[in-house]
Design an enzyme around this catalytic site. Structure first.
Site, PDB file in Angstrom:
ATOM      1  N   GLU A  91     -12.922  74.426 100.029  1.00 21.19           N
ATOM      2  CA  GLU A  91     -12.288  73.154  99.737  1.00 21.19           C
ATOM      3  C   GLU A  91     -12.182  72.260 100.974  1.00 21.19           C
ATOM      4  O   GLU A  91     -12.043  72.751 102.088  1.00 21.19           O
ATOM      5  CB  GLU A  91     -10.906  73.386  99.132  1.00 21.19           C
ATOM      6  CG  GLU A  91     -11.056  73.961  97.739  1.00 21.19           C
ATOM      7  CD  GLU A  91      -9.741  74.145  97.024  1.00 21.19           C
ATOM      8  OE1 GLU A  91      -9.690  73.774  95.840  1.00 21.19           O
ATOM      9  OE2 GLU A  91      -8.791  74.660  97.619  1.00 21.19           O
ATOM     10  N   CYS A 111     -10.751  84.283 104.264  1.00 18.46           N
ATOM     11  CA  CYS A 111     -10.316  84.501 105.647  1.00 18.46           C
ATOM     12  C   CYS A 111      -9.915  85.966 105.798  1.00 18.46           C
ATOM     13  O   CYS A 111      -9.319  86.553 104.906  1.00 18.46           O
ATOM     14  CB  CYS A 111      -9.134  83.603 105.986  1.00 18.46           C
ATOM     15  SG  CYS A 111      -8.599  83.774 107.712  1.00 18.46           S
ATOM     16  N   CYS A 115      -2.828  86.511 106.726  1.00 21.91           N
ATOM     17  CA  CYS A 115      -1.449  86.056 106.932  1.00 21.91           C
ATOM     18  C   CYS A 115      -0.696  86.094 105.597  1.00 21.91           C
ATOM     19  O   CYS A 115      -1.247  85.739 104.554  1.00 21.91           O
ATOM     20  CB  CYS A 115      -1.436  84.640 107.506  1.00 21.91           C
ATOM     21  SG  CYS A 115      -2.329  84.539 109.078  1.00 21.91           S
ATOM     22  N   CYS A 118      -0.262  82.861 103.221  1.00 22.42           N
ATOM     23  CA  CYS A 118      -1.433  82.010 103.019  1.00 22.42           C
ATOM     24  C   CYS A 118      -2.281  82.522 101.863  1.00 22.42           C
ATOM     25  O   CYS A 118      -2.686  83.686 101.858  1.00 22.42           O
ATOM     26  CB  CYS A 118      -2.256  81.975 104.304  1.00 22.42           C
ATOM     27  SG  CYS A 118      -3.817  81.096 104.125  1.00 22.42           S
ATOM     28  N   GLY A 165     -10.092  79.441 106.126  1.00 32.16           N
ATOM     29  CA  GLY A 165     -10.751  80.208 107.178  1.00 32.16           C
ATOM     30  C   GLY A 165     -10.145  80.044 108.560  1.00 32.16           C
ATOM     31  O   GLY A 165      -9.353  79.137 108.812  1.00 32.16           O
ATOM     32  N   CYS A 344      -1.333  72.349 102.405  1.00 29.97           N
ATOM     33  CA  CYS A 344      -1.664  73.488 103.271  1.00 29.97           C
ATOM     34  C   CYS A 344      -1.435  74.803 102.560  1.00 29.97           C
ATOM     35  O   CYS A 344      -0.382  75.004 101.974  1.00 29.97           O
ATOM     36  CB  CYS A 344      -0.720  73.541 104.458  1.00 29.97           C
ATOM     37  SG  CYS A 344      -0.986  72.307 105.640  1.00 29.97           S
TER      38      CYS A 344
HETATM   39  N1  SAH Z   1      -6.792  79.621 110.000  1.00 29.22           N
HETATM   40  C1  SAH Z   1      -6.301  78.557 110.751  1.00 29.22           C
HETATM   41  C2  SAH Z   1      -6.492  77.213 110.087  1.00 29.22           C
HETATM   42  C3  SAH Z   1      -6.323  77.145 108.602  1.00 29.22           C
HETATM   43  S1  SAH Z   1      -4.692  77.296 107.981  1.00 29.22           S
HETATM   44  C4  SAH Z   1      -4.851  78.765 111.105  1.00 29.22           C
HETATM   45  O1  SAH Z   1      -4.242  79.692 110.585  1.00 29.22           O
HETATM   46  O2  SAH Z   1      -4.343  78.027 111.936  1.00 29.22           O
HETATM   47  C5  SAH Z   1      -3.968  75.733 108.369  1.00 29.22           C
HETATM   48  C6  SAH Z   1      -2.453  75.777 108.493  1.00 29.22           C
HETATM   49  O3  SAH Z   1      -1.833  75.963 107.206  1.00 29.22           O
HETATM   50  C7  SAH Z   1      -1.979  76.917 109.363  1.00 29.22           C
HETATM   51  O4  SAH Z   1      -0.989  76.518 110.255  1.00 29.22           O
HETATM   52  C8  SAH Z   1      -1.412  77.861 108.342  1.00 29.22           C
HETATM   53  O5  SAH Z   1      -0.499  78.722 108.932  1.00 29.22           O
HETATM   54  C9  SAH Z   1      -0.812  76.937 107.331  1.00 29.22           C
HETATM   55  N2  SAH Z   1      -0.554  77.573 106.046  1.00 29.22           N
HETATM   56  C10 SAH Z   1      -1.240  78.561 105.461  1.00 29.22           C
HETATM   57  N3  SAH Z   1      -0.701  78.875 104.267  1.00 29.22           N
HETATM   58  C11 SAH Z   1       0.357  78.055 104.087  1.00 29.22           C
HETATM   59  C12 SAH Z   1       1.293  77.878 103.032  1.00 29.22           C
HETATM   60  N4  SAH Z   1       1.246  78.609 101.926  1.00 29.22           N
HETATM   61  N5  SAH Z   1       2.227  76.933 103.176  1.00 29.22           N
HETATM   62  C13 SAH Z   1       2.273  76.159 104.285  1.00 29.22           C
HETATM   63  N6  SAH Z   1       1.407  76.269 105.306  1.00 29.22           N
HETATM   64  C14 SAH Z   1       0.450  77.214 105.213  1.00 29.22           C
HETATM   65 FE1  SF4 Z   2      -4.000  83.043 108.389  1.00 30.99          FE
HETATM   66 FE2  SF4 Z   2      -5.182  80.662 108.723  1.00 30.99          FE
HETATM   67 FE3  SF4 Z   2      -6.544  82.730 107.704  1.00 30.99          FE
HETATM   68 FE4  SF4 Z   2      -4.654  81.597 106.251  1.00 30.99          FE
HETATM   69  S1  SF4 Z   2      -6.538  80.638 106.912  1.00 30.99           S
HETATM   70  S2  SF4 Z   2      -4.992  83.810 106.535  1.00 30.99           S
HETATM   71  S3  SF4 Z   2      -3.161  81.018 107.829  1.00 30.99           S
HETATM   72  S4  SF4 Z   2      -5.690  82.586 109.754  1.00 30.99           S
END
Ligand code: SAH
Ligand code: SF4
Length: 382
Positions: A91, A111, A115, A118, A165, A344
């Site tokens: 996306e 990814c 986390c 996420c 990712g 996000c």
């Molecule tokens: N992988 C990278 C970039 C993609 S995620 C990273 O983790 O930084 C982009 C942002 O969205 C990151 O800060 C991530 O922690 C946040 N994020 C992921 N899932 C989320 C959620 N469910 N609610 C709010 N922010 C989220």
């Molecule tokens: Fe973690 Fe970013 Fe990967 Fe989501 S996209 S699992 S926040 S590293």
């Protein structure tokens, strides 16, 4: 099989042209036709010699991934789902604001970082995107938007690698894509307006600083290792004692004089006053002052099966107040595109299930789309 020229940054396009017996300046012309003008048909590239256009037709093409769906939110946010083959989709989100247009790009299908909060992490890892698949999101969006908004000049002023990712885990494909964003013959974005967001791959943070310094956002989410190990499992491998110095060192190369820390606000998990105070200490411990970083608090966007909840608005404000009073610039992210699941962490929330359906639909639709790749049916719902 012909080569997709979106895979080439200017250097490698020049090498490609040389292999065809063409001079370097031809590569510049070709690159500008593709990226600045959104042209995908060699026969329309009128200042290229006819013989070269013929040659190119035989060996190359210019094409973005098929668009599976496009949703336009009431607030102007647009989300595209692209088919990257093998049942995978990624996306891309465009977020218009008064003074800028930001494109949020994906760098991987899924990814591997896992986390907790996420949805992409819950989905697991499918594969890295290629350079061409990363830049195609910008190429497609920019030229679609110019047409859609009837604008001649640039629409996208900022890019953020905050889609699906972990960008730094796909470092080799990412760097040429960043160079194309920065290239004056390409998108001409300033380094300050291109942001890589990472969960904390420290060696790659170091390398990015040397090889292609752009603005850096780091997903922190916790003030100590115990909690960060739980929320961002990568922390077990690269704990705060490694991550924080890598962030401080990055400032030597960074186009901005601060790092942005992203902090997802999770009810009763990481949002207490004590957590905020611990963060202040963490920041002070690693910097001479607190001005070396900014905090961006992201209200958690829930998705099924996370088992987590968004912090209450007053809690987020209370948390922000502690950081601000300690002198740390702190913002609370506005949630955009809520009505189309473009916020996000909601990206491709149910992509595995959705992809089966959507890929089928995409195939049915691909003949129309491919005849004119920038002419996508608006607000196609699945
Ligand atoms: N992988 C990278 C970039 C993609 S995620 C990273 O983790 O930084 C982009 C942002 O969205 C990151 O800060 C991530 O922690 C946040 N994020 C992921 N899932 C989320 C959620 N469910 N609610 C709010 N922010 C989220
Ligand atoms: Fe973690 Fe970013 Fe990967 Fe989501 S996209 S699992 S926040 S590293």
């Amino acid at each position: 099989m012909t080569v997709n020229l979106l895979e080439h940054d200017l250097e490698s396009l020049a090498a490609f042209c040389e292999r065809l017996g063409e001079k370097r300046f031809r590569a510049v012309q070709l690159f500008r036709w593709i990226h600045q003008r959104g042209c995908s048909r060699f026969e329309d590239m009128s200042d290229l010699a006819k013989s070269l256009r013929e040659k190119l037709k035989g060996v190359a093409h210019v094409k973005a991934m098929d668009v599976i769906t496009q949703h336009i939110s009431a607030d102007g946010t647009i989300k595209w789902l692209f088919d990257v083959g093998g049942g995978n989709a990624v996306e891309t989100v465009f977020i218009p604001e008064d003074d800028r247009g930001t494109l949020c790009l994906s760098t991987q299908a899924g990814c591997a970082m896992g986390c907790r909060f996420c949805s992409t992490g819950h989905q697991g890892f499918s594969r890295n995107l290629t350079t061409g698949e990363i830049i195609a999101q910008l190429w497609f969006a920019e030229h679609f938007l110019r047409k859609h908004l009837k604008r001649d000049e640039r629409v996208i002023s900022n890019t953020v690698m905050m889609g699906m990712g972990e960008p730094l885990q796909n470092y080799t494909a990412l760097i040429p894509a960043l160079r194309m964003m920065l290239d004056d013959h390409g998108y001409g974005l300033s380094r300050r307006r291109v942001t890589v967001s990472t969960s904390g791959l420290v060696k790659k943070i170091d390398l990015l600083g040397v090889e292609c310094p752009v603005a850096l956002a780091v997903s922190l989410h916790a003030p100590n290792n115990a909690l960060r190990d739980y929320l961002v499992p990568l922390n077990i491998k690269h704990p705060l004692e490694e991550l924080m110095p890598a962030c401080v060192n990055y400032l030597e190369h960074a186009p901005r004089d601060f790092i942005t820390f992203e902090y997802c606000m999770l009810d009763a998990v990481n949002d207490s006053d004590a957590h905020a105070q611990e963060l202040v200490q963490l920041v002070k411990h690693y910097g001479h002052s607190v001005s070396w970083c900014k905090f961006n608090l992201i209200p958690f966007n829930p998705f099924p099966a996370s088992g987590l909840h968004r912090s209450k608005q007053e809690r987020i404000q209370g948390f922000a107040k502690i950081l601000s009073e300690a002198g740390i610039t702190t913002t609370i992210r506005k949630t955009r595109g809520d009505d189309i699941d473009a916020a996000c962490g909601q990206l491709a929330g149910d992509v595995v299930d959705r992809t089966r359906v959507t890929v089928r639909i995409a195939r049915q639709r691909s003949s129309e789309l491919n005849s004119n790749p920038l002419d996508v049916p608006t607000d196609a719902k699945i």
